[in-house]
Write a protein that holds these residues in place. Sequence first.
Motif, PDB file in Angstrom:
ATOM      1  N   THR A   1       0.836  -1.205   0.000  1.00  0.00           N
ATOM      2  CA  THR A   1       0.000   0.000   0.000  1.00  0.00           C
ATOM      3  C   THR A   1       0.861   1.242   0.000  1.00  0.00           C
ATOM      4  N   ALA A   2       0.222   2.380  -0.226  1.00  0.00           N
ATOM      5  CA  ALA A   2       0.941   3.652  -0.257  1.00  0.00           C
ATOM      6  C   ALA A   2       1.372   4.065   1.149  1.00  0.00           C
ATOM      7  N   GLY A   3       2.376   4.928   1.206  1.00  0.00           N
ATOM      8  CA  GLY A   3       2.893   5.358   2.509  1.00  0.00           C
ATOM      9  C   GLY A   3       2.888   6.856   2.684  1.00  0.00           C
ATOM     10  N   ARG A   4       1.848   7.519   2.177  1.00  0.00           N
ATOM     11  CA  ARG A   4       1.804   8.984   2.218  1.00  0.00           C
ATOM     12  C   ARG A   4       1.276   9.454   3.572  1.00  0.00           C
TER      13      ARG A   4
ATOM     14  N   ASP B   1      -5.249  12.166   5.988  1.00  0.00           N
ATOM     15  CA  ASP B   1      -6.690  12.029   5.726  1.00  0.00           C
ATOM     16  C   ASP B   1      -6.952  11.178   4.487  1.00  0.00           C
ATOM     17  N   ASN B   2      -6.227  11.469   3.397  1.00  0.00           N
ATOM     18  CA  ASN B   2      -6.402  10.690   2.169  1.00  0.00           C
ATOM     19  C   ASN B   2      -5.962   9.238   2.365  1.00  0.00           C
ATOM     20  N   LEU B   3      -4.856   9.072   3.103  1.00  0.00           N
ATOM     21  CA  LEU B   3      -4.347   7.720   3.358  1.00  0.00           C
ATOM     22  C   LEU B   3      -5.354   6.911   4.169  1.00  0.00           C
TER      23      LEU B   3
ATOM     24  N   PHE C   1       0.388   5.631  12.287  1.00  0.00           N
ATOM     25  CA  PHE C   1      -0.305   4.606  11.492  1.00  0.00           C
ATOM     26  C   PHE C   1      -1.354   3.869  12.318  1.00  0.00           C
ATOM     27  N   SER C   2      -1.127   3.740  13.622  1.00  0.00           N
ATOM     28  CA  SER C   2      -2.111   3.083  14.475  1.00  0.00           C
ATOM     29  C   SER C   2      -3.414   3.872  14.518  1.00  0.00           C
ATOM     30  N   GLN C   3      -3.326   5.179  14.289  1.00  0.00           N
ATOM     31  CA  GLN C   3      -4.530   6.010  14.232  1.00  0.00           C
ATOM     32  C   GLN C   3      -5.263   5.833  12.905  1.00  0.00           C
ATOM     33  N   VAL C   4      -4.526   5.401  11.881  1.00  0.00           N
ATOM     34  CA  VAL C   4      -5.116   5.226  10.555  1.00  0.00           C
ATOM     35  C   VAL C   4      -5.754   3.853  10.412  1.00  0.00           C
ATOM     36  N   THR C   5      -5.072   2.815  10.902  1.00  0.00           N
ATOM     37  CA  THR C   5      -5.571   1.440  10.769  1.00  0.00           C
ATOM     38  C   THR C   5      -5.026   0.586  11.904  1.00  0.00           C
ATOM     39  N   PRO C   6      -5.764  -0.393  12.382  1.00  0.00           N
ATOM     40  CA  PRO C   6      -5.256  -1.278  13.449  1.00  0.00           C
ATOM     41  C   PRO C   6      -4.024  -2.040  12.973  1.00  0.00           C
ATOM     42  N   ILE C   7      -2.973  -2.010  13.765  1.00  0.00           N
ATOM     43  CA  ILE C   7      -1.714  -2.687  13.433  1.00  0.00           C
ATOM     44  C   ILE C   7      -1.598  -3.954  14.272  1.00  0.00           C
TER      45      ILE C   7
END
Length: 433
Positions: free
Chosen positions: A319-322, A327-329, A370-376
């Motif tokens: 996946t992308a790493g921006r 927000d977009n990620l 990243f933990s705020q974006v998706t569960p790791i």
Amino acid sequence: MGLFDRLFGNKKQEKVETEEEKVLTELSETENSADEAVKNNENVPSEEITVSENLTEQAVAAQEAESEDLQENSVQENLTGLSKKENEQTEAILQENSSSEALTGLSKNLSAENDLSSNENAPESETNVEQKYEKSLEKTRKTFGMRFNEFLANFRTVDEEFFEDLEDTLIMSDVGADLAMTISQELRQEAKLANAKSQDALRQLIVEKIVDKFDEDKLPSELNVQAGLSVFLFVGVNGVGKTTTIGKLAARYQKEGKKVLLAAADTFRAGAIDQLVEWGKRANVPVVTKAAGSDPASVVFDAMQKAKAENVDILLIDTAGRLQNKDNLMKELEKIGKIIKRELPEAPHETILAVDATTGQNAIQQAKEFSQVTPITGIALTKLDGSAKGGIVLSIVQSLKIPVKLIGLGEQVDDLQDFDEEFFVRGLFKELL
């Protein structure tokens, strides 16, 4: 029993045994001296004669034994010569036999040799992995040891300044502020610290506290591989080695005989697609791709469809790493997650965050973001062999409560290893004790 005692407890025992051996040696020397003194005061000619006779009898017995050995050797040499002749005759007969019989015998021999070789290499594999850990942690071990020894060299008394310096030393060693403060606070409350008068005793006590605290926070480090299709989603900023980690993991599973599929869902960078395709060629693994700029979720949809239709065992999704455009990620990863769960409700089975060990505490910040974006579910720690910041593993486990599942110990394909806490701890602290 804590992790420290499991790994280093034998060193404590060795010290105790060494002291016991010294005491026993001194007692033995004292007893021998007393025996010699008694013998020197005795003047009994009959005993001297008896000793002389015994020595003579022993010499004769030794000569007879030597003669028997020579005879046995001679017989053995004759038998060896006969054996050689028999072997030569046997070889001649085998050469005259049919080629099929010779090939059959050769095949059996090769099969037996391969089985033996396989058995011999089995224990060496674990040894090689441990050696890779030790080599990769060499820079970290030297840096950690140097700072620790400097700290202890300035030690005079166990006071408040001592604990403040200890916290600073641990933080500079990338153990992390949270773990450093916890260890310092617990040591303050331990009465036995007052009995640690020497540098060696203090060093052992502090390392023991770090190791056992790491063991307390231990989380399952095994990858969640299913009996059917396993879907692993990889996230991480650009440049940390995410795509390389995927390629090496694909090569491993392909070598194990699993059917592997890659999905190039980092469509933001054309270079990321090309890099994953190249890894696919190296590992002989197919890659699902679309043109740069395409919707990443559409790539994942195609990959899930293909994986189910072709009975794939492992699907690895890049996946992308921006992270700078969080927000977009987040929207992108949420969409990918919905596609995966629609096709396979229990997936993804792993969401692995790749972080670069050389970035030290910056890796912690990335993990938090990243933990705020998706569960790791796990960390892939890359480039440990080129870093002096291996202490970051302790900080990740302590502060984030996320297990390290993969660790990069070199540039070769087989240098990506499952994380082993015992190899890691032994490789990091063995020279400090």
